[in-house]
Scaffold this motif. Structure first.
Motif, PDB file in Angstrom:
ATOM      1  N   SER A 245      75.305  -4.117 -38.368  1.00  0.00           N
ATOM      2  CA  SER A 245      75.912  -2.806 -38.170  1.00  0.00           C
ATOM      3  C   SER A 245      77.215  -2.932 -37.390  1.00  0.00           C
ATOM      4  O   SER A 245      77.493  -3.950 -36.752  1.00  0.00           O
ATOM      5  N   ILE A 246      78.008  -1.868 -37.439  1.00  0.00           N
ATOM      6  CA  ILE A 246      79.294  -1.816 -36.751  1.00  0.00           C
ATOM      7  C   ILE A 246      79.202  -0.832 -35.587  1.00  0.00           C
ATOM      8  O   ILE A 246      78.746   0.306 -35.758  1.00  0.00           O
ATOM      9  N   THR A 247      79.623  -1.266 -34.412  1.00  0.00           N
ATOM     10  CA  THR A 247      79.652  -0.417 -33.226  1.00  0.00           C
ATOM     11  C   THR A 247      81.047   0.159 -33.033  1.00  0.00           C
ATOM     12  O   THR A 247      82.039  -0.566 -33.120  1.00  0.00           O
ATOM     13  N   GLY A 248      81.109   1.463 -32.783  1.00  0.00           N
ATOM     14  CA  GLY A 248      82.374   2.117 -32.485  1.00  0.00           C
ATOM     15  C   GLY A 248      82.246   2.986 -31.250  1.00  0.00           C
ATOM     16  O   GLY A 248      81.208   3.631 -31.041  1.00  0.00           O
ATOM     17  N   TYR A 249      83.272   2.987 -30.430  1.00  0.00           N
ATOM     18  CA  TYR A 249      83.222   3.744 -29.169  1.00  0.00           C
ATOM     19  C   TYR A 249      84.634   4.125 -28.742  1.00  0.00           C
ATOM     20  O   TYR A 249      85.601   3.387 -28.982  1.00  0.00           O
ATOM     21  N   CYS A 250      84.780   5.288 -28.125  1.00  0.00           N
ATOM     22  CA  CYS A 250      86.059   5.689 -27.542  1.00  0.00           C
ATOM     23  C   CYS A 250      85.795   6.560 -26.316  1.00  0.00           C
ATOM     24  O   CYS A 250      84.738   7.195 -26.203  1.00  0.00           O
ATOM     25  N   ALA A 251      86.741   6.560 -25.398  1.00  0.00           N
ATOM     26  CA  ALA A 251      86.627   7.336 -24.162  1.00  0.00           C
ATOM     27  C   ALA A 251      87.893   8.155 -23.958  1.00  0.00           C
ATOM     28  O   ALA A 251      89.000   7.694 -24.259  1.00  0.00           O
ATOM     29  N   PHE A 252      87.704   9.367 -23.447  1.00  0.00           N
ATOM     30  CA  PHE A 252      88.813  10.276 -23.180  1.00  0.00           C
ATOM     31  C   PHE A 252      88.842  10.618 -21.697  1.00  0.00           C
ATOM     32  O   PHE A 252      87.793  10.801 -21.076  1.00  0.00           O
TER      33      PHE A 252
END
Length: 393
Positions: A245-252
């Protein structure tokens, strides 16, 4: 260790020179320079940040100064113009330095001031990549990767110039500092560095065609709230070859995108719940570090940081430490998020898949969906930023 060529002493052939001064251009020069420069700043009253060693902070009464050092490139900011001038005067006495004034470029990043804040872009660097690849006049495309493409590596030929593939793909990695919309595509290309096929090179050319039409894109930095939030997503069994699987993450920080990650998971997951749970743990580690870094800037996160996920089962697993038979094989480090939720450093929340901005980092999308998510992560061309500033006037 060996003596440098043509410097061997015939009487003492096994001896080497004793280093008294690091010469510019040698491997040890950056480390020695940073050690000398940081030692001087610490004597001046700065202290090194535990969250980022290259960040040095000065806090005295109400005066706050921050210095970010990358080898011999330095950013200096603070809330006291007079104290900044005093520091610059002291630095000029001790070191041979130039004051370039308000920042406009830093390490290849173009920083444009607008009426609403700043705009970070790398259009000059992106153009140089296109020149290196010989694709300055290529035809544009609307997305970095097609939604469906051939992944069967056994029926394809090896690319005849692998070093060219390595150079261009490696250059694109640095472009992702201000271009998170390229994150998934470049991550996919980097997975085939060891043995690029002709198909992979064709996909690389498509990414460059997308870069060509989006040269002005970048990240706006605007005054907003200092509330930290994170978004984690996953594409279960996305790779048809190894089924990982592919992990994706972002923070604001408020409305400003400040951190993003994409990576292939290290093992095959048995369910979509497990595939979504692992990104939550990855995001937790980054958010804890960001909370610590923001505290150094006098921006303490008093409330638990909200982390959003679109999988209800993964959220239940993060908040309920009950033993589950179907998740007993998950490594202990993945359960790190439970401790952070219990200590109220984080709180996990559900978000609709349609509103999940981290979905941009886990899969190739249609042009319409790609534009929607680019808008959600606030990536915009500098022309739009300037036009909005004119309207505000």
């Amino acid at each position: 260790m060996k003596q440098s060529p043509r410097f061997v002493d015939k009487q003492f052939p096994n001896h080497i020179c004793l280093l008294k001064k690091a010469i510019y251009g040698w491997k040890q020069a950056p480390r020695e320079w940073f050690s000398t420069f940081s030692a001087y700043l610490i004597q001046y009253g700065f202290r090194s940040s535990s969250a980022d060693p290259s960040l040095l902070l000065f806090n005295h009464n109400s005066i706050q100064l921050y210095i970010l050092v990358y080898v011999d490139d330095i950013l200096l900011t603070g809330n006291s113009t007079s104290e900044i001038d005093n520091l610059l005067t002291a630095l000029h006495v001790r070191f041979s330095m130039r004051n370039l004034g308000p920042v406009s470029q830093f390490l290849g990043l173009q920083i444009t001031s607008t009426a609403t804040g700043l705009h970070l872009a790398q259009s000059i660097y992106a153009t140089s990549i296109l020149h290196k690849a010989g694709m300055v006049d290529c035809k544009p495309v609307s997305t970095p990767l097609p939604t469906k493409f051939l992944r069967n590596e056994q029926s394809d030929d090896l690319y005849e110039r692998p070093e060219h593939y390595h150079q261009i793909t490696g250059a694109l990695q640095y472009l992702m500092i201000t271009r998170p919309d390229l994150l998934y595509a470049v991550n996919f290309l980097c997975q085939h560095m060891h043995q690029p096929l002709q198909t992979h090179y064709n996909l690389l050319k498509r990414v460059l065609r997308y870069v060509k039409v989006t040269l002005s894109l970048g990240l706006p930095i605007r005054p907003t709230s200092l509330q930290l939030t994170g978004y984690a997503d996953s594409d279960w069994a996305a790779d048809h070859l190894d089924r990982r699987s592919i992990t994706g993450y972002c923070a604001f920080l408020g409305h400003n995108l400040i951190s993003w990650i994409v990576k292939k998971q290290s093992s095959v997951t048995r369910s979509s719940t497990e595939a979504e749970y692992r990104p939550l743990s990855t995001a937790t580690c980054d958010l804890i570090w960001l909370r610590r870094l923001l505290a150094k800037f006098q921006s303490i996160q008093t409330e638990p940081t909200k982390l959003y996920c679109d999988n209800v089962s993964a959220l239940a697993l993060a908040t309920n430490p009950v033993f589950h038979a179907r998740t007993k094989h998950i490594e202990i480090d993945a359960h790190f998020i439970r401790d952070c939720v219990r200590t109220k450093q984080l709180s996990v929340h559900h978000i609709c898949s349609q509103d999940q901005p981290a979905g941009l980092f886990t899969k190739s999308l249609s042009s319409t969906r790609h534009l929607q998510l680019c808008d959600k992560i606030t990536i915009q061309p500098s022309i739009v930023i300037l036009r909005e500033a004119d309207k505000n006037k």
